[in-house]
Structures are given as C-alpha cells and as structure tokens.
Design a protein around this motif. Structure first.
Motif, PDB file in Angstrom:
ATOM      1  N   PRO A   1      16.774  -2.350  -2.748  1.00 30.09           N
ATOM      2  CA  PRO A   1      17.633  -1.287  -3.275  1.00 30.09           C
ATOM      3  C   PRO A   1      16.907   0.049  -3.127  1.00 30.09           C
ATOM      4  CG  PRO A   1      16.768  -2.655  -5.060  1.00 30.09           C
ATOM      5  CD  PRO A   1      16.337  -3.285  -3.787  1.00 30.09           C
ATOM      6  N   LEU A   2      17.648   1.136  -3.037  1.00 31.30           N
ATOM      7  CA  LEU A   2      17.024   2.429  -2.748  1.00 31.30           C
ATOM      8  C   LEU A   2      17.036   3.315  -3.992  1.00 31.30           C
ATOM      9  CD1 LEU A   2      18.879   2.841   0.658  1.00 31.30           C
ATOM     10  CD2 LEU A   2      16.518   2.066   0.329  1.00 31.30           C
ATOM     11  N   VAL A   3      15.896   3.351  -4.680  1.00 39.01           N
ATOM     12  CA  VAL A   3      15.771   4.168  -5.885  1.00 39.01           C
ATOM     13  C   VAL A   3      14.869   5.358  -5.553  1.00 39.01           C
ATOM     14  CG1 VAL A   3      15.052   4.205  -8.293  1.00 39.01           C
ATOM     15  CG2 VAL A   3      16.078   2.135  -7.345  1.00 39.01           C
ATOM     16  N   ILE A   4      15.465   6.534  -5.554  1.00 39.31           N
ATOM     17  CA  ILE A   4      14.786   7.722  -5.032  1.00 39.31           C
ATOM     18  C   ILE A   4      14.241   8.593  -6.159  1.00 39.31           C
ATOM     19  CG2 ILE A   4      15.057   9.736  -3.525  1.00 39.31           C
ATOM     20  CD1 ILE A   4      17.635   8.332  -2.475  1.00 39.31           C
ATOM     21  N   LEU A   5      12.981   8.964  -6.051  1.00 37.27           N
ATOM     22  CA  LEU A   5      12.370   9.878  -7.015  1.00 37.27           C
ATOM     23  C   LEU A   5      12.483  11.326  -6.530  1.00 37.27           C
ATOM     24  CD1 LEU A   5      10.476  10.565  -9.469  1.00 37.27           C
ATOM     25  CD2 LEU A   5       8.578  10.295  -7.867  1.00 37.27           C
TER      26      LEU A   5
ATOM     27  N   GLU B   1      11.958  13.394   4.621  1.00 39.00           N
ATOM     28  CA  GLU B   1      11.062  12.381   4.059  1.00 39.00           C
ATOM     29  C   GLU B   1      11.874  11.243   3.440  1.00 39.00           C
ATOM     30  OE1 GLU B   1       7.640  12.370   4.118  1.00 39.00           O
ATOM     31  OE2 GLU B   1       7.726  10.411   3.113  1.00 39.00           O
ATOM     32  N   VAL B   2      12.883  11.608   2.659  1.00 41.02           N
ATOM     33  CA  VAL B   2      13.728  10.601   2.013  1.00 41.02           C
ATOM     34  C   VAL B   2      14.484   9.786   3.060  1.00 41.02           C
ATOM     35  CG1 VAL B   2      15.796  10.301   0.587  1.00 41.02           C
ATOM     36  CG2 VAL B   2      13.986  11.840  -0.176  1.00 41.02           C
ATOM     37  N   ILE B   3      15.051  10.472   4.030  1.00 38.63           N
ATOM     38  CA  ILE B   3      15.831   9.775   5.062  1.00 38.63           C
ATOM     39  C   ILE B   3      14.950   8.764   5.799  1.00 38.63           C
ATOM     40  CG2 ILE B   3      17.063  10.101   7.255  1.00 38.63           C
ATOM     41  CD1 ILE B   3      18.059  12.806   6.038  1.00 38.63           C
ATOM     42  N   GLN B   4      13.746   9.188   6.111  1.00 42.64           N
ATOM     43  CA  GLN B   4      12.817   8.297   6.807  1.00 42.64           C
ATOM     44  C   GLN B   4      12.515   7.045   5.994  1.00 42.64           C
ATOM     45  OE1 GLN B   4       9.076  10.143   7.928  1.00 42.64           O
ATOM     46  NE2 GLN B   4      10.157  11.092   9.647  1.00 42.64           N
TER      47      GLN B   4
ATOM     48  N   ASN C   1       0.822  -1.203   0.000  1.00 46.75           N
ATOM     49  CA  ASN C   1       0.000   0.000   0.000  1.00 46.75           C
ATOM     50  C   ASN C   1       0.857   1.253   0.000  1.00 46.75           C
ATOM     51  OD1 ASN C   1      -2.301  -1.412  -0.075  1.00 46.75           O
ATOM     52  ND2 ASN C   1      -2.717  -1.320   2.122  1.00 46.75           N
ATOM     53  N   SER C   2       1.933   1.201   0.773  1.00 48.88           N
ATOM     54  CA  SER C   2       2.777   2.396   0.821  1.00 48.88           C
ATOM     55  C   SER C   2       3.431   2.632  -0.531  1.00 48.88           C
ATOM     56  CB  SER C   2       3.806   2.284   1.938  1.00 48.88           C
ATOM     57  OG  SER C   2       4.936   1.571   1.510  1.00 48.88           O
ATOM     58  N   ASP C   3       3.746   1.550  -1.240  1.00 50.86           N
ATOM     59  CA  ASP C   3       4.271   1.701  -2.605  1.00 50.86           C
ATOM     60  C   ASP C   3       3.248   2.374  -3.498  1.00 50.86           C
ATOM     61  OD1 ASP C   3       6.252  -1.343  -2.874  1.00 50.86           O
ATOM     62  OD2 ASP C   3       6.588   0.572  -1.901  1.00 50.86           O
ATOM     63  N   LYS C   4       2.003   1.882  -3.363  1.00 47.91           N
ATOM     64  CA  LYS C   4       0.946   2.427  -4.222  1.00 47.91           C
ATOM     65  C   LYS C   4       0.739   3.899  -3.931  1.00 47.91           C
ATOM     66  CE  LYS C   4      -1.889  -1.465  -5.510  1.00 47.91           C
ATOM     67  NZ  LYS C   4      -2.989  -2.287  -5.033  1.00 47.91           N
ATOM     68  N   LEU C   5       0.780   4.212  -2.642  1.00 41.32           N
ATOM     69  CA  LEU C   5       0.605   5.589  -2.216  1.00 41.32           C
ATOM     70  C   LEU C   5       1.617   6.489  -2.907  1.00 41.32           C
ATOM     71  CD1 LEU C   5      -0.145   6.058   1.527  1.00 41.32           C
ATOM     72  CD2 LEU C   5      -0.106   7.912  -0.128  1.00 41.32           C
ATOM     73  N   THR C   6       2.834   5.965  -2.887  1.00 37.80           N
ATOM     74  CA  THR C   6       3.929   6.664  -3.538  1.00 37.80           C
ATOM     75  C   THR C   6       3.576   6.995  -4.977  1.00 37.80           C
ATOM     76  OG1 THR C   6       5.622   5.731  -2.170  1.00 37.80           O
ATOM     77  CG2 THR C   6       6.225   6.192  -4.409  1.00 37.80           C
ATOM     78  N   ALA C   7       3.027   6.011  -5.667  1.00 36.01           N
ATOM     79  CA  ALA C   7       2.685   6.213  -7.073  1.00 36.01           C
ATOM     80  C   ALA C   7       1.579   7.240  -7.215  1.00 36.01           C
ATOM     81  CB  ALA C   7       2.253   4.892  -7.693  1.00 36.01           C
ATOM     82  N   THR C   8       0.570   7.128  -6.358  1.00 38.68           N
ATOM     83  CA  THR C   8      -0.555   8.040  -6.503  1.00 38.68           C
ATOM     84  C   THR C   8      -0.148   9.453  -6.146  1.00 38.68           C
ATOM     85  OG1 THR C   8      -1.225   7.028  -4.441  1.00 38.68           O
ATOM     86  CG2 THR C   8      -2.643   6.662  -6.333  1.00 38.68           C
ATOM     87  N   VAL C   9       0.803   9.563  -5.246  1.00 37.13           N
ATOM     88  CA  VAL C   9       1.255  10.902  -4.888  1.00 37.13           C
ATOM     89  C   VAL C   9       1.823  11.607  -6.111  1.00 37.13           C
ATOM     90  CG1 VAL C   9       3.034  12.150  -3.649  1.00 37.13           C
ATOM     91  CG2 VAL C   9       1.604  10.546  -2.428  1.00 37.13           C
ATOM     92  N   GLU C  10       2.633  10.881  -6.864  1.00 37.77           N
ATOM     93  CA  GLU C  10       3.163  11.553  -8.054  1.00 37.77           C
ATOM     94  C   GLU C  10       2.038  11.841  -9.041  1.00 37.77           C
ATOM     95  OE1 GLU C  10       6.784  12.230 -11.027  1.00 37.77           O
ATOM     96  OE2 GLU C  10       5.619  10.425 -11.264  1.00 37.77           O
ATOM     97  N   ALA C  11       1.067  10.928  -9.058  1.00 38.02           N
ATOM     98  CA  ALA C  11      -0.019  11.087 -10.019  1.00 38.02           C
ATOM     99  C   ALA C  11      -0.883  12.312  -9.716  1.00 38.02           C
ATOM    100  CB  ALA C  11      -0.883   9.834 -10.010  1.00 38.02           C
TER     101      ALA C  11
ATOM    102  N   SER D   1      10.466  11.215  -2.718  1.00 40.11           N
ATOM    103  CA  SER D   1      10.840  12.395  -1.929  1.00 40.11           C
ATOM    104  C   SER D   1       9.654  13.331  -1.705  1.00 40.11           C
ATOM    105  CB  SER D   1      11.947  13.158  -2.647  1.00 40.11           C
ATOM    106  OG  SER D   1      11.436  13.718  -3.842  1.00 40.11           O
ATOM    107  N   VAL D   2       8.653  13.232  -2.567  1.00 40.21           N
ATOM    108  CA  VAL D   2       7.515  14.161  -2.552  1.00 40.21           C
ATOM    109  C   VAL D   2       8.015  15.615  -2.605  1.00 40.21           C
ATOM    110  CG1 VAL D   2       5.173  14.414  -1.632  1.00 40.21           C
ATOM    111  CG2 VAL D   2       6.544  12.507  -0.894  1.00 40.21           C
ATOM    112  N   ASP D   3       9.146  15.805  -3.286  1.00 43.89           N
ATOM    113  CA  ASP D   3       9.782  17.126  -3.322  1.00 43.89           C
ATOM    114  C   ASP D   3       8.961  18.166  -4.075  1.00 43.89           C
ATOM    115  OD1 ASP D   3      10.105  15.892  -5.752  1.00 43.89           O
ATOM    116  OD2 ASP D   3      12.167  16.605  -6.065  1.00 43.89           O
TER     117      ASP D   3
END
Ligand SMILES: [Zn+2]
Length: 349
Positions: A307-311, A294-297, A48-58, A281-283
């Motif tokens: 692996p850590l792939v940061i948007l 946010e990224v550090i957390q 869910n948190s992954d999905k959230l990530t996607a929707t946030v960018e959307a 990052s929700v930057d």
C-alpha cells in the motif's frame, strides 16, 4: 581381449553418466543458491531503503520551531472563528466512536503475534495490562478483522507537523479540487493556533491524528510516559475542539528507532494506533518541487507490492507544488484516500 575392451568401454560409459548426473545436480543446486541470495539481497535492500526513509525524517529537527513562531502572528485572526463548526461536531463524534472497536481489536491481534520482548517490564504493568487486554479481547470477539489498505491504484497521503497558518488552507483547497482525501498528524501548539483549520479538515472528510507537542526528541522520547502525555495532550485538544476522539498517532521522526518495547507497551495501553509511512516525499528538504518527482519514483517502485502511504508536511513549499502531484495521481487513475482507525497501520519493521 575384445571382451575386456567392451567391459572397459561400458565402465567408462557408466562413469560418464554418473559424472554427467553429478554435473546436472551441481548446476541446479548452484543456480538455486545464487537465485536465493539475489532474492535475499533484494529484501535487504528494500529494508535499508525503508530505514533510510526513517532516518531522513530524523535528520530534520530544527525546522519546526521557526514554523511555530510564524504561527503566533497568524493566531489572532484564527481565534475569532473557533465556534463556527459546532453543529458539525455531534455527527462526527458518533462516527469516530463507532470506529474505535475494530481498531482496538486489530491492535490486539498485532500485539499477540509479536514476540514477547517486554518481559522485563511485565511486573509493574501486569495489572493494568491484563485489564486492558480483557477489554480489547471483548471487543475482538464481537468484531471482525481490520480493514486492509488497498494495494494498487490507491494512495494514502499524510501531512505532518501542521496545521500551518497559510499552507494548510491551500492544501485543503487543492485536495478538494482533486477530490482527494488525506490524513493529518498534527502538533498541539499548531492546532491551538489554528483550531479552525482542524475543524475544516474534519468537515472536508479528512482524517485527523496527532504528532505530539514539542517534536523535540529529548522531550517527547524522554520516557514512555512523556511520549504518551504529549500525544494525549494533542488528542485532548482535538476532542475538545472538534469532538472527534482520535487514536491515530505518528511518532515524531517515525517509530524507528524511538518506539522501543516499553514505548510500544505504553502506547498500546493508551490505545494509540501508530502509523509510519513507506513513501517519503522528503518535502522538507526538496523545497523547489522536486519532492513530487521523488514521490512518483518511489510509488512506481512500490506499486502493486505494498500500500502507498506517503509522508508529507504542511509547509508552504509543499503546498506550492502539491497540485503537480495531485494532477499526476488523477491523470494516472489513482484514488486518493484517507486512512482510518479500522485499518491495519503501516509500521516500520
Ligand atoms: Zn514531524
């Protein structure tokens, strides 16, 4: 009389043992079930948190357009520098060409392990498909496996939506200062306006990929063909400007929910390698530097597991606070690397 009492006692004893046995088994089974459920809940929560990530960018469509109009003003000065890096081109070209093979081989592996969702579309695409499969499999035989992303003290920073006339330079300088490599997914109109920045990225050893042309859901995802066409327009621009032939693609707003089976198939045929992310990052929203925290957390949560792939995005507000993040990475022993075409891409599931 006594005998009978003894017998009853023995019977009771046996009964007690049986009950005790049952109780032990019951407790074990219950414990297992609870544990299992908790484990499953964790997986679901993560998904869910992954999905959230996607929707946030959307949820950020309107921001790009202002940026593009910004860039038109800065375009004039950039245009003068176009020819500077021509001598760089040839060496880079060979690099990217030789790297193509393992990726395609790898892509093929990925396709093969997927369930065959695309049967409906099969008829019209069969011919082309089998052709491209043949090619890829030929590559597959001669080459080994895909490079796996490092898990642990390695971060893969990615910057979308650029280049930006001012922020990009600032980001490049910071990356250099902290000996960091990163990857860029860029929009063709922005590259057109800042071609020297694209060249500088390559010169500095960063990876370039594409993000399309319009960044407009109704246009880029209108059909699998429009998606491929937008990406190819951007890919062609990079090829013409820098001689680097990239296959790296980031789908606008991420691959979920837009890259459905027909889009995936068209994308595979075009030999695109689609990269999502797992740290957002929700930057674009956290403009006063909170994105660093946010990224550090998120990284602390995932480190050692994935692996850590940061948007991130090529924006002035991102550039303004980027040094804090780079400092954190350096102080905490992280290596900052660019992705490349022979790596197994991270993708939303
Ligand atoms: Zn974007």
């Amino acid at each position: 009389m006594e005998k009978r009492a003894k017998r009853t006692k023995r019977k009771l004893n046996r009964l007690g043992k049986t009950v005790l046995g049952f109780l032990i088994i019951f407790t074990m089974v219950t414990t297992y079930l609870i544990w299992d459920q908790v484990a499953e809940k964790n997986v679901v929560a993560k998904r869910n948190s992954d999905k959230l990530t996607a929707t946030v960018e959307a949820s950020q469509p309107p921001k790009k357009m202002e940026k593009e109009s910004d860039q038109k003003q800065n375009n004039v000065e950039n245009g003068q520098k176009i020819e500077h890096l021509h001598s760089e081109k040839d060496s880079k070209q060979t690099h990217s060409e030789t790297k193509k093979n393992p990726i395609q081989a790898d892509k093929e592996n990925v396709i093969d392990t997927k369930p065959n969702v695309t049967k409906k579309d099969q008829k019209k695409k069969d011919a082309v498909d089998s052709e491209s499969k043949k090619n890829n499999q030929a590559i597959n035989k001669e080459d080994g496996k895909a490079e796996q992303l490092e898990i642990g003290k390695v971060v893969y920073m990615t910057f979308d939506d650029g280049p930006h006339p001012t922020a990009s330079q600032e980001i490049l300088q910071l990356l250099e200062k902290y000996n960091a490599k990163a990857s860029y997914f860029m929009l063709e109109p922005n590259m057109k306006q800042n071609p020297d920045v694209v060249k500088a990225m390559i010169q500095d050893g960063h990876t370039v990929g594409v993000h399309g042309v319009t960044h407009d859901v109704s246009k880029v995802y209108k059909s699998p063909q429009s998606f491929v066409a937008e990406m190819n327009t951007a890919i062609d621009f990079i090829a013409e400007t820098t001689n680097v032939n990239t296959h790296l693609v980031r789908a606008p707003y991420g691959s979920k929910p837009y890259i459905t089976a027909p889009f995936q198939q068209a994308s595979d045929q075009a030999n695109f390698i689609i990269w999502d992310w797992n740290v957002d990052s929700v930057d674009w929203k956290l403009k006063n530097g909170q994105y660093v925290q946010e990224v550090i957390q998120q990284i602390n949560h995932l480190e050692g597991k994935e692996p850590l792939v940061i948007l991130m995005h090529e924006k002035p507000t991102t550039a303004a606070h980027l040094e804090n993040l780079l400092k954190y990475f350096q102080d905490n022993g992280y290596e900052m690397r660019a992705i490349n075409e022979s790596m197994q891409p991270i993708q939303f599931k």
